[in-house]
Write an enzyme that holds these catalytic residues in place. Structure first.
Site, short mmCIF file in Angstrom:
data_model
loop_
_atom_site.label_atom_id
_atom_site.label_comp_id
_atom_site.label_asym_id
_atom_site.label_seq_id
_atom_site.Cartn_x
_atom_site.Cartn_y
_atom_site.Cartn_z
N LYS A 186 0.86 -1.18 -0.10
CA LYS A 186 0.03 0.07 0.02
C LYS A 186 0.73 1.06 0.09
CE LYS A 186 -3.71 -0.71 2.33
NZ LYS A 186 -4.18 -1.01 3.69
N ARG B 72 -3.32 2.86 8.58
CA ARG B 72 -3.56 1.64 7.53
C ARG B 72 -2.51 0.74 7.82
NH1 ARG B 72 -4.68 4.60 2.00
NH2 ARG B 72 -5.66 2.78 1.75
N GLY C 221 -8.52 -7.76 3.78
CA GLY C 221 -9.40 -7.74 4.92
C GLY C 221 -8.63 -8.32 6.26
N MET D 230 -5.93 -7.32 7.98
CA MET D 230 -5.39 -6.41 8.66
C MET D 230 -6.20 -5.32 9.01
SD MET D 230 -2.06 -7.70 9.04
CE MET D 230 -0.94 -6.36 9.21
N ARG E 184 -2.76 -1.27 -6.45
CA ARG E 184 -1.94 -2.38 -6.49
C ARG E 184 -2.17 -3.23 -7.68
NH1 ARG E 184 -4.99 -4.82 -1.30
NH2 ARG E 184 -7.09 -4.83 -2.41
N HIS F 167 -15.62 -9.33 0.06
CA HIS F 167 -14.54 -10.06 0.59
C HIS F 167 -14.73 -11.35 -0.07
CE1 HIS F 167 -13.44 -13.21 3.59
NE2 HIS F 167 -12.21 -12.37 3.40
N GLU G 75 14.77 -45.56 -9.80
CA GLU G 75 13.89 -44.99 -8.61
C GLU G 75 14.15 -45.89 -7.32
OE1 GLU G 75 9.84 -46.68 -9.75
OE2 GLU G 75 10.93 -48.44 -10.95
N SER H 120 14.61 -42.64 -16.75
CA SER H 120 13.54 -41.99 -16.44
C SER H 120 13.25 -42.17 -14.89
CB SER H 120 12.23 -42.55 -17.08
OG SER H 120 11.16 -41.89 -16.66
N GLY I 143 11.68 -42.22 -11.61
CA GLY I 143 10.25 -42.25 -11.25
C GLY I 143 10.49 -42.09 -9.77
N CYS J 4 9.25 -39.47 -14.51
CA CYS J 4 7.72 -39.78 -15.25
C CYS J 4 6.92 -39.84 -13.65
CB CYS J 4 7.70 -40.90 -15.75
SG CYS J 4 8.63 -42.32 -14.74
N TYR K 226 13.07 -34.21 -20.59
CA TYR K 226 11.64 -34.00 -20.71
C TYR K 226 10.91 -34.25 -19.38
CZ TYR K 226 11.29 -39.45 -20.85
OH TYR K 226 11.18 -40.30 -20.25
P1 ADP Z 1 -7.66 -2.44 3.37
O1 ADP Z 1 -6.09 -3.02 3.29
O2 ADP Z 1 -8.27 -3.26 3.98
O3 ADP Z 1 -8.04 -2.05 1.81
P2 ADP Z 1 -7.16 0.41 3.69
O4 ADP Z 1 -6.19 1.04 4.48
O5 ADP Z 1 -7.17 0.41 2.20
O6 ADP Z 1 -7.42 -1.30 4.31
O7 ADP Z 1 -8.35 1.17 4.09
C1 ADP Z 1 -9.82 0.62 3.88
C2 ADP Z 1 -10.47 1.71 3.31
O8 ADP Z 1 -10.63 3.00 4.20
C3 ADP Z 1 -10.10 2.21 2.04
O9 ADP Z 1 -10.84 1.55 1.07
C4 ADP Z 1 -10.31 3.54 1.91
O10 ADP Z 1 -11.57 4.00 1.03
C5 ADP Z 1 -10.66 3.84 3.34
N1 ADP Z 1 -9.45 4.97 3.74
C6 ADP Z 1 -8.29 4.51 4.05
N2 ADP Z 1 -7.48 5.66 4.23
C7 ADP Z 1 -8.53 6.61 4.13
C8 ADP Z 1 -8.17 8.20 4.06
N3 ADP Z 1 -6.94 8.83 4.66
N4 ADP Z 1 -9.36 9.09 3.71
C9 ADP Z 1 -10.26 8.46 3.19
N5 ADP Z 1 -10.62 7.00 3.27
C10 ADP Z 1 -9.78 6.22 3.66
MG MG Z 2 7.81 -47.08 -9.56
MG MG Z 3 -7.59 -0.82 0.88
#
Ligand code: ADP
Ligand code: MG
Ligand code: MG
Length: 948
Positions: free
Chosen positions: A8, A78, A87, A89, A322, A440, A751, A770, A772, A868, A888
């Site tokens: 991120k 974050r 989701g 962390m 990403r 999710h 083998e 070969s 095995g 094989c 192969y």
């Molecule tokens: P995850 O790793 O679960 O995607 P994020 O750190 O991206 O978590 O945060 C989840 C959501 O929170 C993001 O999709 C974003 O929309 C919102 N968010 C995070 N930071 C900010 C920020 N500085 N301003 C507005 N929204 C934010």
């Molecule tokens: Mg054999």
């Molecule tokens: Mg995010």
């Protein structure tokens, strides 16, 4: 950069450099996190001071100050590891609010309701994520408030209501934790950072890492980012998008958004969002910016991306980018399209698709005719391609349970959350009531290669045992079918048929009618341009050989002749042959088997159209062809009781006697392999005659055939010689009789460790080796493949976590898991990283292979080398075979495409040829760009392997 800043943080930095609109912020590195743990959860010196300095810079560029009631800066804290862990962390938004700054925010934005709403969100989030109060506790209070005021939606709560809510929420925090909710913004920031660090060892994150082989040692970065607000009214909003369709790979901008909402709402799938394209109408300026931003980013990253953005009062801010997760089907299509668009090279395309991801092209689909007849009972978003039919599970625990008892499970949920991950793992597919293609459930489906229909609004999970879908009510265990290509949901289990690719290969569909097949074969065609390793198939009958050819096999690396004798019409002859007491008798029955066997080989040769065919002589212990001792005894008793025919009883008795004679204590190390052909040479004679006669006959049709006759389980050169001499004699005689001349090879499987160690001698006789590796792994480890499952699973457990739920929260003194409560008998030890029958053991088995190659080549520099064993179709093992310089790999027909791609990747990643390559060796391949991304690779192969 990713290593240090996390995915991120790196994305945010990159976007900032590209002059894309991103709220200012800073990143605390993953190294700091690692240090933090090393120092017993204290900050490395200077970290906090540096953070405060960076915060000052953010304040300056925003023209606001953290904690200043007159113009309060708010931030989000974050997490962000190197690999995305969706989701897993925790992120806290709106950090910096307190009773004074909330008033300041209200004045500044002239929106008291908005300010109070931000505050109550903050308390709920911070309270649960950082202070550990159950989320439900807060939800309850919110629900109660809405009930009191008789309103339905959160957005119906006015400023006054929200203000009262804030008081109650804080009270709940006090009650639950015995602590005041912190008002000092700096204290909030510090606690937030600590919480992100701690979430690295949270149970969910740990489970995820175990599932995807992500090392604990990476740590997470912390991103502190100035808040922008998507919840400031109808000209604000938040969304998630993909630059291409992550399910099908189609090049269309794709995503969803919610107006007047904060990011979490979309990601958590709490409300079903609008398609992102709807913004074109409602917020055209921001949409235009979004489209040009995504194009810029895609061009810059040269890959499909996923994006998170927020629009504050009409202005667009990017919050994350990403490389996007995608299905196998999408991965291929995007790679191929990007080559055609001139964005990436063919080599890059070949490197971008995980070999195991190709198997998604082979998954069954619903029978179109059958599906046409049925009326769907619901329709949701097509979020994970494929067809799944099975039994409904409504909780992840039940899914695990039902799966363990062998059921095919469809997990049906209102929405899924990271806590469901174990259940999702156990299910074939998911159906959710809420959430879109970026929810999710959808994200996980794409990653694990599961079928998914998300946001099917007619689904209503009524309790943990019943679910309503439209007008139908289902109980747990009832049957359901979901189509992840169309989003359709059907009652009952719909029959499935072969995938389009397989239908094309079987000649049931024209290639030009299947777009999927075209993408699939284009990518594999490119792979073939780069690989140097040939790919053959293990096939026993013509039908399999045909499929193998369709998948691009360049020969048969292993034909197990015994499989031909298991056919119904042959087993009785085979049994009589085995029962025979004299050689003459045996020969009589072998004579009957000969034409059948010959017919098999003719079929194989014809299918392989001149490609090499390796035929292994009879290998298994003979008792495998005979009935079980216990069964025979029961049958004899039954015949005697019911007055059965005496001749029949007599025959069964003889059979029983012979079965008892053939009984072995350790059949896998008993009378099998070349030992059969040596003690009963007439078997080898018959098989050789069949092989050569068939070849002579097919050669007459104008096809050149070079049969490779393979002797199993050789440990000594004398064994090899004895069999080879016999084969030569019979082959020469057969050719003389047939009046033709053809070349053939005689070689052996390696083998047994003794064979590997004495390969220099064995190569005096063997014209090819070969490996095995199934038996070689068995005999090297001394693990019986059929019994190893009992302990190999245990060997692969991690040392530091609960063997039941994998949580690291274990009290090792009391030997009890604090997470799931399991009493642990003994501390698990991590003895093996992978199952050696699945992933070739380079250290042990690999060393023997290397030795056999060097020694074999010393005697016979041009000796032909292949593998094989089952490993021939496993990507990391294929890579190793490439490094060893084998000619192969041979694998099951359905894994041929996987092996082709893996072989190309091994060649492209420039695995150098080791020194063992003798004088006849090829020139060294240069190490080209791209180092091996072992992390992401393990990741991919895992995800699709576990799929079905
Ligand atoms: P995850 O790793 O679960 O995607 P994020 O750190 O991206 O978590 O945060 C989840 C959501 O929170 C993001 O999709 C974003 O929309 C919102 N968010 C995070 N930071 C900010 C920020 N500085 N301003 C507005 N929204 C934010
Ligand atoms: Mg054999
Ligand atoms: Mg995010």
């Amino acid at each position: 950069m990713k290593e240090l800043l996390g995915g991120k943080g790196a994305g945010l930095a990159e976007m900032t450099n590209l002059k894309i609109s991103v709220p200012p912020g800073f990143t605390i590195s993953t190294e700091a996190c690692v240090e933090y743990y090393r120092r017993g959860k204290t900050y490395p010196p200077g970290m906090w001071e540096q953070a405060l300095l960076a915060l000052k810079r953010v304040e300056r560029s925003m023209g606001m100050r953290f904690g200043d009631p007159a113009s309060p800066l708010l931030v989000s804290v974050r997490s962000g590891a190197r690999a995305s862990m969706p989701g897993m962390m925790d992120t806290v938004l709106n950090v910096g609010l307190n009773p004074r700054t909330v008033e300041g925010l209200a004045v500044k934005t002239r929106n008291e309701r908005f300010a109070q709403d931000a505050y109550r969100r903050f308390i709920m989030m911070f309270g649960s994520v950082v202070m550990g109060v159950g989320r439900e506790r807060f939800e309850e209070i919110l629900k109660r408030k809405k009930a009191e005021l008789r309103v339905l939606s959160d957005t119906d709560l006015d400023a006054k209501a929200l203000r009262e809510l804030v008081v109650r929420l804080k009270e709940a925090v006090r009650k639950e934790t015995g602590q005041e909710f912190p008002d000092d913004p700096f204290e909030q920031l510090r606690m937030g950072i600590n919480a992100v660090f701690s979430s690295w060892y949270g149970a969910r994150a740990v489970t995820y890492r175990r599932l995807y082989n992500i090392p604990d040692s990476w740590g997470t970065a912390v991103n502190v980012v100035a808040m922008v607000f998507g919840n400031m009214g109808e000209t604000s909003g938040t969304g998630v998008a993909f630059t291409r369709d992550p399910a099908s790979g189609e090049a269309t901008f794709f995503g969803e958004c919610l107006l007047n909402a904060q990011g979490e709402d979309v990601v958590a799938g709490i409300r079903t969002p609008l398609p992102v394209t709807a913004l074109a109408k409602t917020l055209p300026r921001a949409y235009k910016d979004l489209v040009s931003t995504y194009r810029t980013l895609e061009r810059h990253y040269r890959d499909m991306l996923d994006l998170e953005f927020t629009i504050q009062e009409g202005k667009l801010y990017m919050l994350q980018t990403r490389v996007g997760k995608r299905t196998g089907i999408a991965a291929v299509r995007i790679a191929v399209d990007m080559v055609k668009e001139g964005v990436i090279s063919k080599q890059e395309a070949v490197l971008r698709v995980g070999p195991e991801q190709l198997s998604q092209y082979l998954y069954p689909i619903f029978d179109a005719v059958e599906e046409g007849k049925r009326q769907p009972i619901g329709k949701g978003l097509a979020a994970g391609p494929g067809a799944a039919a099975g039994k409904i599970a409504l909780t992840p625990e039940r899914a695990v349970d039902m799966h363990a008892r062998g059921a095919r499970v469809i997990l049906v949920r209102q929405e899924t959350s990271p806590d469901d991950i174990h259940g999702m793992h156990a299910a074939l597919g998911f159906l959710t009531a809420r959430g879109g293609v970026t929810s999710h459930a959808a994200v996980v489906a794409r990653q694990m290669g599961k079928v998914c229909v998300a946001g099917c609004e007619v689904v209503e999970v009524e309790s943990s045992t019943t679910v309503r879908i439209g007008s139908h009510t289902f109980k747990e265990g009832d049957s359901l079918s979901i189509n992840g290509f169309t989003g359709n949901v059907y009652e009952g289990e719909m029959p499935v048929v072969e995938s389009e690719v397989i239908q094309v290969i079987q000649g049931k569909m024209e290639a030009k009618r299947s777009q999927k097949y075209r993408y699939f074969s284009t990518l594999l065609g490119w792979a073939d341009e780069y690989r140097t390793l040939k790919v053959r198939a293990n096939a026993d009958i013509p039908e399999q050989a045909k499929v193998a050819r369709g998948f691009g096999a360049e020969g048969i690396g292993l034909c197990r002749t015994e499989h031909m004798f298991f056919a119904e019409d042959r087993v009785p002859i085979m049994q009589r042959m085995i029962l025979a007491r004299t050689r003459e008798d045996r020969e009589r029955y072998l004579e009957q088997l000969l034409p059948l066997q010959k017919q098999d080989f003719i079929g194989l040769y014809r299918e392989m159209k001149g490609f090499p065919v390796t035929i292994r002589l009879l290998d298994p212990p003979l008792h495998e062809f005979l009935p079980k001792r216990e069964e025979l005894m029961v049958e004899i008793a039954r015949l005697e009781l019911t007055g059965g025919e005496p001749a029949m009883i007599e025959e069964k008795r003889r059979l029983l006697l012979r079965v008892e004679e053939l009984h072995e204590f350790n059949p896998m190390l008993g009378l099998r392999g070349c030992r059969l052909g040596i003690t009963m040479p007439e078997i080898t004679r018959m098989q050789t005659r069949a092989i050569i006669e068939a070849a002579c006959e097919v050669a007459r049709e104008g096809k050149q055939i070079v049969p490779e006759i393979m002797i199993p389980l050789v440990g000594m050169v004398s064994e090899m010689k004895a069999q080879k001499d016999l084969i030569r004699e019979v082959a020469e005689e057969t050719m003389r009789r047939k009046g033709s001349k053809l070349s053939y090879l005689v070689g052996t499987m390696i083998e047994l460790p003794r064979a590997a160690v004495t390969a220099r001698r064995i190569a005096e006789e063997a014209e090819f080796f070969s490996f095995g590796t199934n038996d070689l792994t068995q005999t090297t480890f001394g693990f019986s493949r059929d019994d190893a499952a009992k302990f190999v699973g245990f060997y692969m457990r991690r040392q530091d976590s609960c063997p039941q739920c994998l949580s690291p929260e274990v009290d090792w003194k009391e030997m009890i898991c604090r997470s799931c409560g399991t009493v642990i008998a003994s501390k698990p030890v991590n003895i093996l990283d992978a199952d050696p029958f699945e992933v070739l053991d380079r250290e042990g088995v690999g060393a023997l292979m290397r030795m056999a190659i060097t020694e074999g080549r010393a005697t016979r520099p041009d000796i032909k080398l292949g593998i094989c064993g089952e490993h021939g179709g496993e990507p990391s093992s294929v890579e190793f075979c490439h490094q060893l310089g084998l000619d192969y790999v041979s694998c099951s027909p359905y894994r041929v495409p996987i092996a082709r791609l893996a072989a190309a990747q091994a060649a492209l990643t420039g695995a150098a040829v080791p020194e063992s390559r003798g004088p006849a060796g090829r020139p060294n391949r240069s190490a080209k760009g791209r180092s091996r991304r072992s992390g992401s690779r393990a990741h991919r192969s895992r995800s699709s392997r576990t799929a079905r």
